[in-house]
Design an enzyme around this catalytic site. Structure first.
Site, short mmCIF file in Angstrom:
data_model
loop_
_atom_site.label_atom_id
_atom_site.label_comp_id
_atom_site.label_asym_id
_atom_site.label_seq_id
_atom_site.Cartn_x
_atom_site.Cartn_y
_atom_site.Cartn_z
N ARG A 141 -2.67 -1.92 -3.66
CA ARG A 141 -3.58 -1.37 -3.36
C ARG A 141 -3.61 -0.03 -4.33
O ARG A 141 -2.88 0.66 -4.17
CB ARG A 141 -3.75 -0.76 -1.79
CG ARG A 141 -5.07 0.00 -1.55
CD ARG A 141 -5.19 0.16 -0.22
NE ARG A 141 -6.45 0.76 0.00
CZ ARG A 141 -6.75 1.18 1.47
NH1 ARG A 141 -5.95 1.22 2.43
NH2 ARG A 141 -7.81 1.79 1.47
N HIS A 184 -12.86 2.69 -0.06
CA HIS A 184 -12.68 1.86 1.04
C HIS A 184 -13.36 0.45 0.53
O HIS A 184 -13.98 -0.46 1.25
CB HIS A 184 -13.73 2.01 2.23
CG HIS A 184 -13.01 3.30 2.98
ND1 HIS A 184 -13.58 4.22 3.61
CD2 HIS A 184 -11.66 3.45 3.46
CE1 HIS A 184 -13.04 5.02 4.14
NE2 HIS A 184 -11.88 4.47 4.07
N ARG A 196 -11.37 15.33 7.20
CA ARG A 196 -12.53 15.56 6.22
C ARG A 196 -13.67 16.02 6.42
O ARG A 196 -14.18 15.23 7.44
CB ARG A 196 -12.36 14.49 5.06
CG ARG A 196 -11.05 14.05 4.41
CD ARG A 196 -11.17 13.05 3.64
NE ARG A 196 -10.05 12.07 3.85
CZ ARG A 196 -10.15 10.61 3.76
NH1 ARG A 196 -10.94 10.18 2.95
NH2 ARG A 196 -8.96 10.04 4.03
N GLU A 210 -8.24 -5.67 4.84
CA GLU A 210 -8.01 -5.26 3.58
C GLU A 210 -7.05 -5.96 2.87
O GLU A 210 -7.02 -6.35 1.71
CB GLU A 210 -7.73 -3.77 3.50
CG GLU A 210 -8.96 -3.01 3.91
CD GLU A 210 -8.95 -1.53 4.03
OE1 GLU A 210 -9.25 -0.62 3.17
OE2 GLU A 210 -8.68 -1.14 5.18
N ASN A 230 0.83 -1.29 0.04
CA ASN A 230 -0.02 0.06 -0.18
C ASN A 230 0.95 1.33 0.10
O ASN A 230 1.49 1.45 1.08
CB ASN A 230 -0.75 -0.06 1.45
CG ASN A 230 -1.93 0.94 1.18
OD1 ASN A 230 -1.70 1.81 0.50
ND2 ASN A 230 -2.70 1.14 2.20
#
Ligand code: AMP
Length: 408
Positions: free
Chosen positions: A93, A182, A246, A389, A7
């Site tokens: 990813r 996601h 965010r 993940e 990642n």
């Protein structure tokens, strides 16, 4: 098969080496401050069988970082392989697949170029993702590389869920539409939830579930029969829920208003909505939920407000998605906050009896996932499912390189 999962962030690189048969993590680590002007690079590495190591090393770019990670993986003391030839494939990813990539994809030069082109839509992540892929292609030219896209699971949304009410040409010309993110996490918990629901006599093919990935970044998805119908993040990961830094949903006119008032550039506004808002912006304390919860418990009013907004917005989405799906069979909680904060879960689910949502206080306080934390008589099951993940990326990588097609 040994699968390396990477990642690549803008200045960091997370990795896990996974045995695909046992799904055990053999080694994992994090390289930080890649390409940092002041140096100070560090790699924290752990080989599950042989112990941990830390390496202080400056890394000019992702290729250098990956070179050092490979050396750690082969290290006689803390390594997990004798030679990199033992690694059968690398799963990367990748944040944004646009409309082009709706499946995990075997990488070739054309695919990397497309990932780079999609940097327009994913400016913070796609360039770094592509750098990680390029570095591996160079260092392991004979090992298959697979790109697994964060947007892919959401590709089943109907047009009325993904189209913004803007002039249509901005969709056709620039690809402005809801993509959602996601996806690997929503996919993983959906597949776990469907198995759990089946054992509770709910037909997976007709099931309506809401998956809540609540972490530093947070998003929700409405999933009908295992396929995403709607999700809260949009063309970028800034839309939807309140997050660590965010803002999530806001009146779009705020940006033009503040742009004029502050004489702000588009970059300033990007920074405002992505890095200075959310829990951090409202509380003024921290972007980390644990800090915000602690400070709210000490009486900090703005932290209390931040928590109230966080939970209220999730409740609104539960209502909206229940209406959109015409009913609800289960809510799934995952992510750092969803898995660990029983108080947030309780607050989200409180007074929702009219929807058939009843959380069991005792189970919610005591159980760790995967678990059903709803009351025995609750019409809607409330499921706590830790996400993974990396495991999904490893599984999908194996599927691509072996041509198999098992469900994740
Ligand atoms: P993630 O991005 O999924 O790693 O989640 C990170 C978020 O989970 C941060 O906001 C953490 O504060 C939050 N988190 C982790 N553990 C807990 C906990 N025990 N209680 C509340 N929040 C937590």
């Amino acid at each position: 098969m040994k699968i390396l999962v990477l990642n690549s962030g803008s200045s960091s690189l997370k990795y896990q080496l996974i045995d695909s048969e046992s799904e055990e993590v053999l080694a994992k680590g994090l390289a930080e401050r890649i390409g940092a002007a002041g140096g100070g690079g560090k790699i924290k590495h752990e080989c599950v069988a042989n112990g941990k190591a830390e390496l202080d090393v400056d890394m000019a770019d992702h290729a250098e970082a990956i070179d050092h990670v490979f050396a750690m993986l082969k290290d006689p003391e803390v390594g997990a392989v004798k030679s990199m030839d033992e690694i059968s494939a690398v799963g990367h990813r990748v944040l944004h697949g646009g409309e082009k990539f709706v499946q995990p994809t075997l990488v070739n030069e054309e695919v990397v170029r497309e990932v780079e082109k999609l940097s327009d839509l994913g400016p913070l992540h796609n360039p770094a993702n592509a750098k990680g892929i390029r570095a591996c292609m160079k260092l392991m030219p004979n090992v298959p590389q697979v790109a697994v896209f964060d947007t892919a699971f959401h590709a089943t949304m109907p047009d009325y869920a993904y189209t913004y009410a803007l002039p249509y040409k901005y969709y056709t010309d620039y690809g402005i539409r809801r993509y959602g993110f996601h996806g690997t996490s929503h996919r993983f918990v959906t597949s776990q939830a469907l198995k759990m629901l089946k054992s509770m006599n709910v037909d997976p093919a007709a099931s309506r579930i809401i998956t809540c990935h609540l972490g530093n970044g947070s998003s929700m998805a409405a999933v009908v029969g295992g396929k995403v119908m709607d999700t809260s993040m949009g063309v970028t990961p800034a839309e939807g829920l309140m997050m660590g830094t965010r803002c999530g949903d806001i009146d779009p006119a705020i940006l033009t208003y503040l742009g004029k008032k502050l004489n702000a550039t588009p970059e300033d506004l990007d920074d405002l909505i992505n890095k200075k808002s959310g829990l951090l912006g409202v509380s003024g304390v921290s972007s980390d939920m644990r800090d915000v919860e602690n400070s709210a418990n000490e009486g900090n009013k703005r932290s209390k407000l931040a928590l109230a907004i966080f939970c209220y917005r999730i409740r609104k989405y539960i209502g909206a998605y229940t209406a959109a799906m015409g009913g609800l069979d289960a809510i799934v909680f995952t992510g750092g906050i969803g898995e660990n904060s029983n108080t947030i879960r309780a607050r989200i689910c409180e007074d929702m009896d009219f929807f058939g949502i009843k959380i069991d206080a005792d189970k919610n306080n005591k159980l760790r996932g995967p678990a059903d934390i709803s009351e025995d008589g609750s019409k809607v099951r409330i499921l706590l499912i830790p996400t993974n993940e990396e495991r999904v990326i490893a599984r999908e990588t194996v599927q691509v390189v072996t041509g198999s097609n098992e469900s994740v």
